[in-house]
Design a protein around this motif. Sequence first.
Motif, PDB file in Angstrom:
ATOM      1  N   LEU A  52       0.847  -1.204   0.000  1.00 47.26           N
ATOM      2  CA  LEU A  52       0.000   0.000   0.000  1.00 47.26           C
ATOM      3  C   LEU A  52       0.875   1.243   0.000  1.00 47.26           C
ATOM      4  CD1 LEU A  52      -2.772   1.456   0.353  1.00 47.26           C
ATOM      5  CD2 LEU A  52      -2.474   1.183   2.832  1.00 47.26           C
ATOM      6  N   CYS A  53       0.642   2.139  -0.973  1.00 42.76           N
ATOM      7  CA  CYS A  53       1.289   3.449  -1.001  1.00 42.76           C
ATOM      8  C   CYS A  53       0.237   4.507  -0.691  1.00 42.76           C
ATOM      9  CB  CYS A  53       1.906   3.725  -2.371  1.00 42.76           C
ATOM     10  SG  CYS A  53       3.394   2.785  -2.732  1.00 42.76           S
ATOM     11  N   HIS A  54       0.540   5.371   0.274  1.00 47.90           N
ATOM     12  CA  HIS A  54      -0.404   6.405   0.702  1.00 47.90           C
ATOM     13  C   HIS A  54       0.223   7.777   0.477  1.00 47.90           C
ATOM     14  CE1 HIS A  54      -2.155   9.129   3.819  1.00 47.90           C
ATOM     15  NE2 HIS A  54      -3.267   8.578   3.411  1.00 47.90           N
ATOM     16  N   VAL A  55      -0.516   8.665  -0.210  1.00 46.43           N
ATOM     17  CA  VAL A  55      -0.043  10.019  -0.499  1.00 46.43           C
ATOM     18  C   VAL A  55      -1.157  10.995  -0.149  1.00 46.43           C
ATOM     19  CG1 VAL A  55       0.870  11.596  -2.242  1.00 46.43           C
ATOM     20  CG2 VAL A  55       1.340   9.138  -2.422  1.00 46.43           C
ATOM     21  N   ARG A  56      -0.797  12.078   0.570  1.00 47.02           N
ATOM     22  CA  ARG A  56      -1.838  13.038   0.968  1.00 47.02           C
ATOM     23  C   ARG A  56      -1.257  14.443   1.040  1.00 47.02           C
ATOM     24  NH1 ARG A  56      -5.273  11.572   6.254  1.00 47.02           N
ATOM     25  NH2 ARG A  56      -3.350  12.155   7.348  1.00 47.02           N
ATOM     26  N   PHE A  57      -1.998  15.404   0.465  1.00 48.25           N
ATOM     27  CA  PHE A  57      -1.694  16.843   0.566  1.00 48.25           C
ATOM     28  C   PHE A  57      -0.276  17.165   0.075  1.00 48.25           C
ATOM     29  CE2 PHE A  57      -4.667  16.542   4.445  1.00 48.25           C
ATOM     30  CZ  PHE A  57      -5.784  16.558   3.618  1.00 48.25           C
ATOM     31  N   MET A  58       0.032  16.733  -1.138  1.00 48.27           N
ATOM     32  CA  MET A  58       1.341  17.013  -1.738  1.00 48.27           C
ATOM     33  C   MET A  58       1.254  18.045  -2.853  1.00 48.27           C
ATOM     34  SD  MET A  58       3.768  15.237  -0.243  1.00 48.27           S
ATOM     35  CE  MET A  58       5.089  14.930  -1.394  1.00 48.27           C
ATOM     36  N   ASN A  59       0.048  18.529  -3.184  1.00 46.90           N
ATOM     37  CA  ASN A  59      -0.070  19.452  -4.314  1.00 46.90           C
ATOM     38  C   ASN A  59       0.430  20.852  -3.992  1.00 46.90           C
ATOM     39  OD1 ASN A  59      -2.222  19.981  -2.594  1.00 46.90           O
ATOM     40  ND2 ASN A  59      -3.624  20.552  -4.231  1.00 46.90           N
ATOM     41  N   ALA A  60       0.775  21.129  -2.726  1.00 46.83           N
ATOM     42  CA  ALA A  60       1.397  22.409  -2.383  1.00 46.83           C
ATOM     43  C   ALA A  60       2.914  22.322  -2.454  1.00 46.83           C
ATOM     44  CB  ALA A  60       0.969  22.856  -0.987  1.00 46.83           C
ATOM     45  N   SER A  61       3.438  21.137  -2.788  1.00 41.31           N
ATOM     46  CA  SER A  61       4.884  20.941  -2.865  1.00 41.31           C
ATOM     47  C   SER A  61       5.345  20.509  -4.254  1.00 41.31           C
ATOM     48  CB  SER A  61       5.331  19.885  -1.845  1.00 41.31           C
ATOM     49  OG  SER A  61       5.023  20.272  -0.525  1.00 41.31           O
ATOM     50  N   LEU A  62       4.473  19.856  -5.016  1.00 38.69           N
ATOM     51  CA  LEU A  62       4.854  19.275  -6.296  1.00 38.69           C
ATOM     52  C   LEU A  62       4.053  19.881  -7.435  1.00 38.69           C
ATOM     53  CD1 LEU A  62       4.893  15.494  -5.266  1.00 38.69           C
ATOM     54  CD2 LEU A  62       6.804  17.094  -5.201  1.00 38.69           C
ATOM     55  N   ASN A  63       4.720  20.150  -8.547  1.00 39.01           N
ATOM     56  CA  ASN A  63       3.968  20.526  -9.746  1.00 39.01           C
ATOM     57  C   ASN A  63       3.466  19.249 -10.425  1.00 39.01           C
ATOM     58  OD1 ASN A  63       6.069  19.456 -11.426  1.00 39.01           O
ATOM     59  ND2 ASN A  63       7.160  21.412 -11.314  1.00 39.01           N
ATOM     60  N   MET A  64       2.764  19.402 -11.538  1.00 40.03           N
ATOM     61  CA  MET A  64       2.123  18.249 -12.169  1.00 40.03           C
ATOM     62  C   MET A  64       3.146  17.209 -12.623  1.00 40.03           C
ATOM     63  SD  MET A  64      -1.016  17.405 -12.653  1.00 40.03           S
ATOM     64  CE  MET A  64      -2.139  16.374 -13.607  1.00 40.03           C
ATOM     65  N   GLN A 123       6.183  16.721 -11.459  1.00 42.18           N
ATOM     66  CA  GLN A 123       6.796  16.106 -10.280  1.00 42.18           C
ATOM     67  C   GLN A 123       5.843  15.118  -9.618  1.00 42.18           C
ATOM     68  OE1 GLN A 123       7.752  19.727  -8.148  1.00 42.18           O
ATOM     69  NE2 GLN A 123       9.918  19.601  -8.711  1.00 42.18           N
ATOM     70  N   TYR A 124       4.584  15.471  -9.574  1.00 39.46           N
ATOM     71  CA  TYR A 124       3.583  14.569  -8.977  1.00 39.46           C
ATOM     72  C   TYR A 124       3.531  13.265  -9.769  1.00 39.46           C
ATOM     73  CZ  TYR A 124      -0.427  13.909  -5.834  1.00 39.46           C
ATOM     74  OH  TYR A 124      -1.258  13.469  -4.830  1.00 39.46           O
ATOM     75  N   CYS A 125       3.533  13.372 -11.102  1.00 41.67           N
ATOM     76  CA  CYS A 125       3.523  12.175 -11.947  1.00 41.67           C
ATOM     77  C   CYS A 125       4.778  11.334 -11.716  1.00 41.67           C
ATOM     78  CB  CYS A 125       3.416  12.573 -13.413  1.00 41.67           C
ATOM     79  SG  CYS A 125       1.822  13.290 -13.891  1.00 41.67           S
ATOM     80  N   LYS A 126       5.922  11.982 -11.535  1.00 37.01           N
ATOM     81  CA  LYS A 126       7.173  11.265 -11.283  1.00 37.01           C
ATOM     82  C   LYS A 126       7.119  10.531  -9.948  1.00 37.01           C
ATOM     83  CE  LYS A 126      10.979  13.120 -12.599  1.00 37.01           C
ATOM     84  NZ  LYS A 126      12.178  13.984 -12.751  1.00 37.01           N
ATOM     85  N   MET A 127       6.592  11.195  -8.917  1.00 31.20           N
ATOM     86  CA  MET A 127       6.451  10.561  -7.612  1.00 31.20           C
ATOM     87  C   MET A 127       5.520   9.346  -7.698  1.00 31.20           C
ATOM     88  SD  MET A 127       3.982  10.485  -4.954  1.00 31.20           S
ATOM     89  CE  MET A 127       3.085  12.023  -5.138  1.00 31.20           C
ATOM     90  N   VAL A 128       4.408   9.487  -8.428  1.00 29.87           N
ATOM     91  CA  VAL A 128       3.464   8.379  -8.597  1.00 29.87           C
ATOM     92  C   VAL A 128       4.130   7.222  -9.345  1.00 29.87           C
ATOM     93  CG1 VAL A 128       1.353   7.674  -9.790  1.00 29.87           C
ATOM     94  CG2 VAL A 128       1.370   9.755  -8.409  1.00 29.87           C
ATOM     95  N   ALA A 129       4.959   7.545 -10.333  1.00 30.76           N
ATOM     96  CA  ALA A 129       5.663   6.496 -11.079  1.00 30.76           C
ATOM     97  C   ALA A 129       6.600   5.706 -10.172  1.00 30.76           C
ATOM     98  CB  ALA A 129       6.441   7.120 -12.235  1.00 30.76           C
ATOM     99  N   HIS A 130       7.270   6.390  -9.247  1.00 32.72           N
ATOM    100  CA  HIS A 130       8.127   5.694  -8.281  1.00 32.72           C
ATOM    101  C   HIS A 130       7.284   4.778  -7.384  1.00 32.72           C
ATOM    102  CE1 HIS A 130      11.630   7.739  -9.587  1.00 32.72           C
ATOM    103  NE2 HIS A 130      11.383   8.908  -9.022  1.00 32.72           N
TER     104      HIS A 130
END
Length: 390
Positions: free
Chosen positions: A231-243, A245-252
């Motif tokens: 299980l990978c859990h991600v919450r409230f990261m849109n104030a730190s990552l642009n689109m 970067q968010y896609c890159k984090m999700v890919a990891h």
Amino acid sequence: MVPHSNLLSSLFRQQFSNDNSKRRSHSLDQGNQRIQSYFPTKEELDKPIPETYPSQPPSQRKKSTNLVGSLFSKAKKHPRLKRAATLIETTANHYKKSTKDIDKTKEDLLEKDDNKNDDDDDDALMPSVLGIREDDVDRMQQKNDLIRLAFAGEFTRPIDEQTIENVLDIGCGPLSWAIDFAKEHPNANVIGMDCLNMIPPETAMDLPKNCQLVIHNCLKRFPYADDSIDLCHVRFMNASLNMDQYCKMVAHCWRVLKPGGYMELMEMDMMVYSPGPVTELLNNQVIETIRTLGLKPRMARYLRDVLPQDAKLTDNLITEFYRSLPIGVWGGRLGVLFRDDLIYALTHARHMDSLVEQALFENQLLAAEKELEQCKSYSNFHFLRVQKPF
């Protein structure tokens, strides 16, 4: 759409308990007294909104602090606090528990090939577009509890949770979510990942034996083997990552996620709904400022777009919904917490060159606070869960 009364009733009529009552703000106590009936009467709405900080104007309630200053300040307050144990270190000395099984699990999770090329060396991770506040740790812990209450029953996963072995919480902050999950699933190995150590000393001294922190930039390749996380859990990261970067984090996340495992994303739409005219004006200014920094303030509405394009996902593998939560004293403790976040964002997303401009902004903030109560303003929180195909 205005929040459903059933949802609000579950928010407002619950009894909140907190052993750390000394840290409750005067603002929260006022909110409790104000919402005994969660729909205010006309007479109440006509009254001026209680002043949370009588001695300070709204724009001075939360002092801006840069990242370095915040870290030094916290270090001075807690000189004996050491960095929490990471995934590849021995278990921390601050608790005396048997860790033989946990250490074995850590070894199984680590990537076998240490020569993996990392092409993300230039990616710098910004903790938050608005910086870090002195009271952020307390607020994150409190927000975790209130969000959990607001979404009670919504996070039921379609699996036998007792079979979960390894869990990764990205952007974990003070480990609030990770600690809750570790206590509820004592057989799971729960790892919190963040670029900073924000664990309070009292929490670090009593971490569950199956919960640990790893300091890591989530834009870089995760130090775990392929198909190793349930299980990978991600919450409230849109104030730190642009689109991107968010896609890159999700890919990891997707690489380390087991086939059949789940990834959960939750973000807040930064648009204020049911606003008054002044609130709408200020909110639009904040959104535009955030856009100029390269971030997407309404990313929450597009969580599907960050999923891997080559994952061959079908609708039956994706669960997606949103909930509307209140902003202001009318919404109780949760509403006051979000109101203070909004005031902080409105204040720190603009630069005022003159005293006249500052005085005008002060008046706008006071008007916006009153509008939040009169219009029953709210924000939408979006949630997405996706299962990795077998």
